[in-house]
Design an enzyme around this catalytic site. Structure first.
Site, PDB file in Angstrom:
ATOM      1  N   GLY A 233       0.200  -1.133   5.309  1.00  0.00           N
ATOM      2  CA  GLY A 233       0.394  -2.130   6.358  1.00  0.00           C
ATOM      3  C   GLY A 233      -0.752  -3.085   6.582  1.00  0.00           C
TER       4      GLY A 233
ATOM      5  N   SER B  92     -11.744  -2.451   3.432  1.00  0.00           N
ATOM      6  CA  SER B  92     -10.294  -2.277   3.506  1.00  0.00           C
ATOM      7  C   SER B  92      -9.916  -1.788   4.900  1.00  0.00           C
ATOM      8  CB  SER B  92      -9.820  -1.269   2.449  1.00  0.00           C
ATOM      9  OG  SER B  92      -9.988   0.060   2.899  1.00  0.00           O
ATOM     10  N   SER B  93      -8.613  -1.631   5.122  1.00  0.00           N
ATOM     11  CA  SER B  93      -8.115  -1.117   6.400  1.00  0.00           C
ATOM     12  C   SER B  93      -7.510   0.274   6.251  1.00  0.00           C
ATOM     13  CB  SER B  93      -7.055  -2.072   6.962  1.00  0.00           C
ATOM     14  OG  SER B  93      -7.608  -3.339   7.242  1.00  0.00           O
TER      15      SER B  93
ATOM     16  N   THR C 116       0.848  -1.183   0.000  1.00  0.00           N
ATOM     17  CA  THR C 116       0.000   0.000   0.000  1.00  0.00           C
ATOM     18  C   THR C 116       0.883   1.232   0.000  1.00  0.00           C
ATOM     19  OG1 THR C 116      -1.706  -1.220   1.203  1.00  0.00           O
ATOM     20  CG2 THR C 116      -1.827   1.172   1.309  1.00  0.00           C
TER      21      THR C 116
ATOM     22  N   GLN D 142      -7.180  -7.475  -4.647  1.00  0.00           N
ATOM     23  CA  GLN D 142      -8.011  -6.862  -3.612  1.00  0.00           C
ATOM     24  C   GLN D 142      -9.210  -7.724  -3.217  1.00  0.00           C
ATOM     25  OE1 GLN D 142      -6.644  -3.907  -2.656  1.00  0.00           O
ATOM     26  NE2 GLN D 142      -8.000  -3.880  -0.890  1.00  0.00           N
TER      27      GLN D 142
END
Length: 370
Positions: free
Chosen positions: A273, A252-253, A181, A220
């Site tokens: 991360g 997502s994060s 990312t 993804q």
């Protein structure tokens, strides 16, 4: 031993990617989702037995969403809404630790780490159940980030003992009826700010380069829940809210965030991360707002991470001293050393409108002015 193909100092010219970027420059959205780029992408799909069609690309639209905001100790936190889970997690973490004197306890003391880990445990348990694509599922965002709900989530917090993740279930929000990312932070001379995070998901996405277009396809789809309770590549467990459906956006994060102080820009930050992104952003904000660190100190300080399952604290080498480590172990925590956590790029606005950049030592990061 034969010399490698590439050596330090060699110049890599990505002419195919350059042409793709020119098409995007000249035609905007149509420079990617239709025309030559789209045809090249679909040709690669057919070659690799993929399923994306020109119609899929043509029908895809980006969506503008209202950011999430909260107050933390007099600072305004502005962060990303679903379908990223990062913003909800960040707000939950900040609000769950706010009533406690972490400044008094000290940076990465056993008390501070224990509190932050217990908050992370509860926030990631909620992540497993509720967030998803808001166009497909009803997400009780207001309840998940409400002070009343979060105080209740921490009501069984024991300052002397670690919880067991198997005993920490997703909460019941009132009114609810279900690493490769890149992050960049930018501030211009007018004070406008951008916190932007993009990703391929894994280190090289799905490792397929679109021939003659010069870019790598992501993987993804791993951010969807394959099935409830089954972990993805980052060990994150999801539920039905994040199941695979046509036209649905995966969870997502990503946690690009902006912090304001007395109505003025103060921090711009975010990180890569995977599942560690929200906890990385959380720790950097706490380092600045609670522990008074400079942005360089806050970004480079040692980090730890807990995500409910698996039930252990991941920590960077030297992030937790031997005394705190023993105290945490005595409390019932399991500690496992790992490689670096996150790779923050952040900006802080200093008195006198000076700007300081924090480029994380963990990655190939840099900061520059203009």
């Amino acid at each position: 031993m034969k010399d490698s193909l590439w050596k330090e100092g060699d110049i890599l010219i990505q002419s195919s990617l350059a042409e793709t970027l020119k098409r995007i420059r000249d035609y905007g959205r149509d420079g990617f989702y239709s025309g030559r780029t789209a045809r090249l992408l679909v040709r690669e799909m057919k070659r690799a037995n993929g399923i994306i069609s020109e119609q899929d690309l043509n029908e895809y639209r980006s969506v503008s969403r209202v950011p999430l905001t909260t107050d933390y100790k007099g600072y305004k936190i502005i962060t990303v809404p679903p379908p990223s889970s990062g913003g909800i997690i960040l707000i939950q973490l900040l609000k769950m630790i706010e009533p406690y004197p972490v400044k008094e306890w000290g940076f990465n003391s056993s008390q501070t780490i224990h509190l932050m880990v217990e908050a992370e445990r509860r926030a990631f348990a909620d992540r497993s159940e509720y967030p998803g694509d808001p166009d497909f599922v009803k997400i009780p965002v207001g309840q998940l980030v409400s002070r009343k709900y979060l105080l209740n989530r921490m009501s069984d917090f024991n300052k002397n003992r670690a919880s067991l993740s198997l005993e920490i279930m997703p909460g019941s929000p009132e009114g609810y009826a279900s690493e490769e990312t890149t992050h960049y932070s930018v501030v211009d001379d007018a004070g406008n700010a951008v916190a932007a995070t993009t990703t391929l998901n894994n280190s090289f996405g799905n490792s397929i380069v679109v021939d003659s277009a010069g870019f790598i396809l992501n993987n993804q789809m791993d951010d969807f829940s394959v099935k409830p309770g089954f972990p993805n590549m980052y060990g994150l467990v999801g539920g039905e809210a994040n199941s695979v459906q046509p036209g649905k956006r995966m969870l997502s994060s990503m946690t690009p965030s902006i912090v304001e102080k007395e109505g003025k820009l103060f921090l711009v930050l975010g990180s890569p991360g995977g599942s560690t992104i929200p906890t990385t952003v959380f720790q950097v904000i706490v380092n600045v707002l609670d522990f008074g660190m400079s942005i360089g100190q806050a970004v480079n300080a040692g980090r730890f991470h807990h995500q409910w399952l698996p039930d252990w604290i991941s920590f960077e080498k030297d992030a937790i001293d031997s005394i705190s480590s023993k105290k945490l172990t005595d409390m019932g925590h399991i500690l496992k050393e790992r490689a670096s956590i996150g790779s923050i790029n952040a900006i802080m606005i200093l008195p006198g409108a000076k700007i300081a950049g924090g480029a994380d030592k963990r990655g190939n990061n840099s900061s520059c002015g203009y």
